[in-house]
Design an enzyme around this catalytic site. Structure first.
Site, mmCIF file in Angstrom:
data_model
loop_
_atom_site.group_PDB
_atom_site.id
_atom_site.type_symbol
_atom_site.label_atom_id
_atom_site.label_comp_id
_atom_site.label_asym_id
_atom_site.label_seq_id
_atom_site.Cartn_x
_atom_site.Cartn_y
_atom_site.Cartn_z
ATOM 1 N N CYS A 51 -11.066 -30.899 64.165
ATOM 2 C CA CYS A 51 -10.194 -30.337 65.192
ATOM 3 C C CYS A 51 -11.111 -29.856 66.314
ATOM 4 C CB CYS A 51 -9.426 -29.174 64.575
ATOM 5 S SG CYS A 51 -8.584 -28.101 65.751
ATOM 6 N N HIS A 52 -10.583 -29.756 67.546
ATOM 7 C CA HIS A 52 -11.471 -29.363 68.643
ATOM 8 C C HIS A 52 -12.028 -27.943 68.462
ATOM 9 C CE1 HIS A 52 -12.683 -31.009 72.709
ATOM 10 N NE2 HIS A 52 -13.504 -30.043 72.400
ATOM 11 N N THR A 53 -11.321 -27.099 67.717
ATOM 12 C CA THR A 53 -11.803 -25.725 67.501
ATOM 13 C C THR A 53 -13.159 -25.732 66.768
ATOM 14 O OG1 THR A 53 -9.491 -25.067 67.400
ATOM 15 C CG2 THR A 53 -11.090 -23.445 66.682
ATOM 16 N N HIS A 73 -11.839 -26.827 59.092
ATOM 17 C CA HIS A 73 -10.674 -26.022 58.693
ATOM 18 C C HIS A 73 -9.419 -26.851 58.542
ATOM 19 C CE1 HIS A 73 -10.533 -26.239 63.065
ATOM 20 N NE2 HIS A 73 -9.234 -26.090 62.952
ATOM 21 N N GLU A 74 -9.499 -28.163 58.854
ATOM 22 C CA GLU A 74 -8.303 -28.995 58.697
ATOM 23 C C GLU A 74 -8.567 -29.873 57.479
ATOM 24 O OE1 GLU A 74 -6.248 -30.399 62.552
ATOM 25 O OE2 GLU A 74 -6.895 -32.245 61.606
ATOM 26 N N CYS A 103 -0.983 -12.430 54.005
ATOM 27 C CA CYS A 103 -1.190 -11.571 52.823
ATOM 28 C C CYS A 103 0.140 -11.261 52.146
ATOM 29 C CB CYS A 103 -1.916 -10.291 53.211
ATOM 30 S SG CYS A 103 -0.880 -9.096 54.110
ATOM 31 N N CYS A 106 1.559 -7.075 54.835
ATOM 32 C CA CYS A 106 1.402 -6.265 56.055
ATOM 33 C C CYS A 106 2.671 -6.347 56.919
ATOM 34 C CB CYS A 106 0.182 -6.723 56.838
ATOM 35 S SG CYS A 106 0.394 -8.322 57.630
ATOM 36 N N CYS A 109 3.309 -9.903 58.217
ATOM 37 C CA CYS A 109 3.828 -10.851 57.216
ATOM 38 C C CYS A 109 5.286 -10.538 56.901
ATOM 39 C CB CYS A 109 2.969 -10.828 55.960
ATOM 40 S SG CYS A 109 1.364 -11.621 56.226
ATOM 41 N N CYS A 117 -1.094 -12.074 60.547
ATOM 42 C CA CYS A 117 -1.397 -11.205 59.395
ATOM 43 C C CYS A 117 -2.528 -10.224 59.726
ATOM 44 C CB CYS A 117 -1.794 -12.090 58.214
ATOM 45 S SG CYS A 117 -2.375 -11.185 56.782
ATOM 46 N N ARG A 121 -5.677 -12.765 59.729
ATOM 47 C CA ARG A 121 -5.534 -13.529 60.982
ATOM 48 C C ARG A 121 -6.878 -14.159 61.367
ATOM 49 N NH1 ARG A 121 -4.223 -9.220 65.614
ATOM 50 N NH2 ARG A 121 -2.530 -8.806 64.186
ATOM 51 N N CYS A 181 -3.950 -27.896 60.217
ATOM 52 C CA CYS A 181 -4.156 -27.209 61.503
ATOM 53 C C CYS A 181 -3.406 -27.908 62.633
ATOM 54 C CB CYS A 181 -5.631 -27.056 61.857
ATOM 55 S SG CYS A 181 -5.810 -26.282 63.482
ATOM 56 N N ARG A 376 -7.122 -37.994 65.455
ATOM 57 C CA ARG A 376 -7.776 -37.377 64.309
ATOM 58 C C ARG A 376 -8.605 -38.405 63.540
ATOM 59 N NH1 ARG A 376 -7.635 -32.954 66.559
ATOM 60 N NH2 ARG A 376 -6.686 -31.129 65.572
HETATM 61 P P1 NAD Z 1 -8.654 -32.789 71.810
HETATM 62 O O1 NAD Z 1 -10.037 -32.692 72.334
HETATM 63 O O2 NAD Z 1 -8.350 -33.900 70.881
HETATM 64 O O3 NAD Z 1 -7.610 -32.836 73.017
HETATM 65 C C1 NAD Z 1 -7.712 -32.048 74.174
HETATM 66 C C2 NAD Z 1 -7.220 -32.873 75.372
HETATM 67 O O4 NAD Z 1 -7.190 -32.006 76.513
HETATM 68 C C3 NAD Z 1 -8.149 -34.042 75.726
HETATM 69 O O5 NAD Z 1 -7.393 -35.226 75.809
HETATM 70 C C4 NAD Z 1 -8.738 -33.629 77.089
HETATM 71 O O6 NAD Z 1 -8.975 -34.754 77.928
HETATM 72 C C5 NAD Z 1 -7.625 -32.744 77.652
HETATM 73 N N1 NAD Z 1 -8.061 -31.787 78.678
HETATM 74 C C6 NAD Z 1 -9.182 -31.005 78.699
HETATM 75 N N2 NAD Z 1 -9.210 -30.245 79.810
HETATM 76 C C7 NAD Z 1 -8.075 -30.534 80.513
HETATM 77 C C8 NAD Z 1 -7.520 -30.065 81.734
HETATM 78 N N3 NAD Z 1 -8.156 -29.131 82.466
HETATM 79 N N4 NAD Z 1 -6.333 -30.582 82.144
HETATM 80 C C9 NAD Z 1 -5.691 -31.526 81.410
HETATM 81 N N5 NAD Z 1 -6.166 -32.013 80.238
HETATM 82 C C10 NAD Z 1 -7.351 -31.522 79.796
HETATM 83 O O7 NAD Z 1 -8.364 -31.361 71.118
HETATM 84 P P2 NAD Z 1 -7.264 -30.955 69.999
HETATM 85 O O8 NAD Z 1 -7.893 -31.011 68.662
HETATM 86 O O9 NAD Z 1 -5.981 -31.664 70.264
HETATM 87 O O10 NAD Z 1 -7.119 -29.383 70.345
HETATM 88 C C11 NAD Z 1 -6.530 -28.975 71.572
HETATM 89 C C12 NAD Z 1 -6.750 -27.493 71.797
HETATM 90 O O11 NAD Z 1 -6.006 -26.720 70.867
HETATM 91 C C13 NAD Z 1 -8.192 -27.029 71.622
HETATM 92 O O12 NAD Z 1 -8.447 -26.022 72.592
HETATM 93 C C14 NAD Z 1 -8.191 -26.433 70.230
HETATM 94 O O13 NAD Z 1 -9.249 -25.514 70.038
HETATM 95 C C15 NAD Z 1 -6.855 -25.761 70.241
HETATM 96 N N6 NAD Z 1 -6.248 -25.421 68.956
HETATM 97 C C16 NAD Z 1 -5.565 -24.245 68.884
HETATM 98 C C17 NAD Z 1 -4.910 -23.896 67.716
HETATM 99 C C18 NAD Z 1 -4.081 -22.657 67.657
HETATM 100 O O14 NAD Z 1 -3.646 -22.291 66.570
HETATM 101 N N7 NAD Z 1 -3.819 -21.983 68.764
HETATM 102 C C19 NAD Z 1 -4.989 -24.739 66.598
HETATM 103 C C20 NAD Z 1 -5.666 -25.952 66.722
HETATM 104 C C21 NAD Z 1 -6.303 -26.284 67.901
HETATM 105 ZN ZN ZN Z 2 -7.815 -26.604 64.233
#
Ligand code: NAD
Ligand code: ZN
Length: 383
Positions: A51-53, A73-74, A103, A106, A109, A117, A121, A181, A376
């Site tokens: 995942c991107h995170t 994490h995925e 949990c 809390c 939850c 949580c 969290r 995720c 993915r």
């Molecule tokens: P990814 O890299 O596969 O996709 C991100 C897309 O965003 C890419 O296609 C990229 O070209 C595009 N992008 C980047 N900057 C941009 C901009 N300024 N304008 C338009 N498009 C833009 O990533 P992913 O795995 O799909 O994750 C996406 C985001 O979600 C990441 O920031 C990730 O960390 C986050 N995320 C958050 C949670 C949550 O629970 N909040 C969970 C999972 C992932």
């Molecule tokens: Zn993730």
């Protein structure tokens, strides 16, 4: 009958992909994985995906670096053994580990509105287990840090029981691992948080797996127009399979993308979901919603020093800004039903899986993501 693993109570030596420093290719090492402590479970990971995170915290640009570390994490796996006090899970159970926990005790939850949580969290800087502040991974006694309490880039990992969802044993783990995720996050961001009314117009910023899962949610909710916004035009062809009806590449215009969207939609979109991690996209995603009723939902993980800047008149004009982790799903309570959406064919996961690699080639998954190729990549731990 419960499965018994002869490794129960023992230190397990297995392979893990260790990140020794920011942005350095992962190295497959033999690590020791300690047995689970109270309220922890040790999992055998069978499939994991990137995942991107993971990539942000591995690159550590604008984030606090914590190394050496095992990311991931995925994932999907099987319970190998459980620590003291764990009654809900037993060896052999099929599970999805989740970066944010539940949990069940809390205020969060117990609230119907929150999945934040108090105990479990998401915490991206903590590299230790909650129970004793120590680590379960080591190499010849040298500690290796955890990541978001899951560290799934290892054949075995130790996770708090509150971060483990028990799922249908019939569910194919090489597919449902993406629900642990990204796909649940995007889907829930739309269905649980943005809640687009039938017939509405939804903008999705970022057409990676998370954004396309958000688009899928918009289609399920009956949105009539789904506008995809991405800087990478190669994303557009693939996005059609996810119900995206129109595309905007901000690079093709010499005015802010929120103005482009306002012109396309007679004043603004009804809902927007930001899935990029870019602060500029977050601001555009908020400003592009229609005044009076528009709702924007932030999902992307920002940099440590980012600040959200918008004129307060946008808020006075009745635009709403929201955000979510894990699509507001409570991992233990809600994830099994998301898995069932796949099992009864309401939700397709295959189209999110564009690459598969053996564990030994995990660095390829990073290359695909950094190049913006595919969605993915499933990493087969046993291969
Ligand atoms: P990814 O890299 O596969 O996709 C991100 C897309 O965003 C890419 O296609 C990229 O070209 C595009 N992008 C980047 N900057 C941009 C901009 N300024 N304008 C338009 N498009 C833009 O990533 P992913 O795995 O799909 O994750 C996406 C985001 O979600 C990441 O920031 C990730 O960390 C986050 N995320 C958050 C949670 C949550 O629970 N909040 C969970 C999972 C992932
Ligand atoms: Zn993730």
């Amino acid at each position: 009958m419960s499965t018994y693993f002869s490794t129960q109570g023992q230190v397990i030596r297995c392979k893990a992909a260790v990140a020794w420093g920011p942005g350095k290719p992962l190295v497959i090492e033999e690590v020791e994985v300690a047995p689970p402590q109270a309220m922890e479970v040790r999992l055998k990971i069978l499939f994991t995906s990137l995942c991107h995170t993971d990539v942000y915290f591995w690159e550590a640009k604008g984030q606090t670096p914590v190394f050496p570390r095992i990311f991931g994490h995925e994932a999907a796996g099987i319970v190998e053994s459980v620590g003291e006090g764990v009654t809900e899970l037993k060896p052999g159970d099929h599970v999805l580990p989740v970066f944010t926990g539940e949990c069940k005790e809390c205020r969060h939850c117990k609230s119907e509105e929150s999945n934040m949580c108090d105990l479990l969290r998401i915490n991206t800087n903590r590299g230790v287990m909650l129970n004793d502040g120590k680590l379960r991974f080591s190499i010849n006694g040298k500690p290796i840090y955890h990541f978001v309490g899951t560290s799934t880039f290892s054949e075995y990992t130790v996770v708090h029981v509150g971060c483990v969802a028990k799922i249908d044993p019939e569910a194919p783990l090489d597919k449902v691992c993406v629900l642990s995720c990204g796909i649940s996050t995007g889907l829930g961001a739309t269905l649980n948080v943005a809640k687009p009314p039938k017939g509405s117009t939804v903008a999705i910023f970022g057409l990676g797996a998370v954004g396309l899962a958000a688009a899928e949610g918009a289609r399920m909710a009956g949105a009539s127009r789904i506008i995809g916004v991405d800087l990478n035009s190669n994303r557009f062809e693939e996005a059609k399979k996810f119900g995206v009806t129109e595309f905007v590449n901000p690079k093709d215009y010499n005015k802010p993308v929120q103005e482009v969207l306002a012109e396309m939609t007679d004043g603004g979109v009804d809902r927007s979901v930001e899935c990029t991690g870019s602060i500029n996209a977050m601001i555009s995603a908020f400003e592009c919603v229609h005044d009076g009723w528009g709702v924007a939902v932030l999902v992307g993980v920002p940099n440590k020093d980012d600040a959200f800047k918008t004129h307060p008149i946008n808020v006075l004009n009745e635009k709403t800004l929201k955000g979510t982790f894990f699509g507001n799903y409570k991992p233990r309570t809600d994830l099994p039903s998301v898995v069932e959406k796949y099992m009864n064919k309401e939700l397709e996961l295959e189209k999110f899986i564009t690459h598969e690699v053996p564990f030994s080639e995990i660095n390829k998954a990073f290359e695909y993501m950094l190049k913006g190729e595919g969605l993915r990549c499933i990493i087969h731990m046993g291969a």
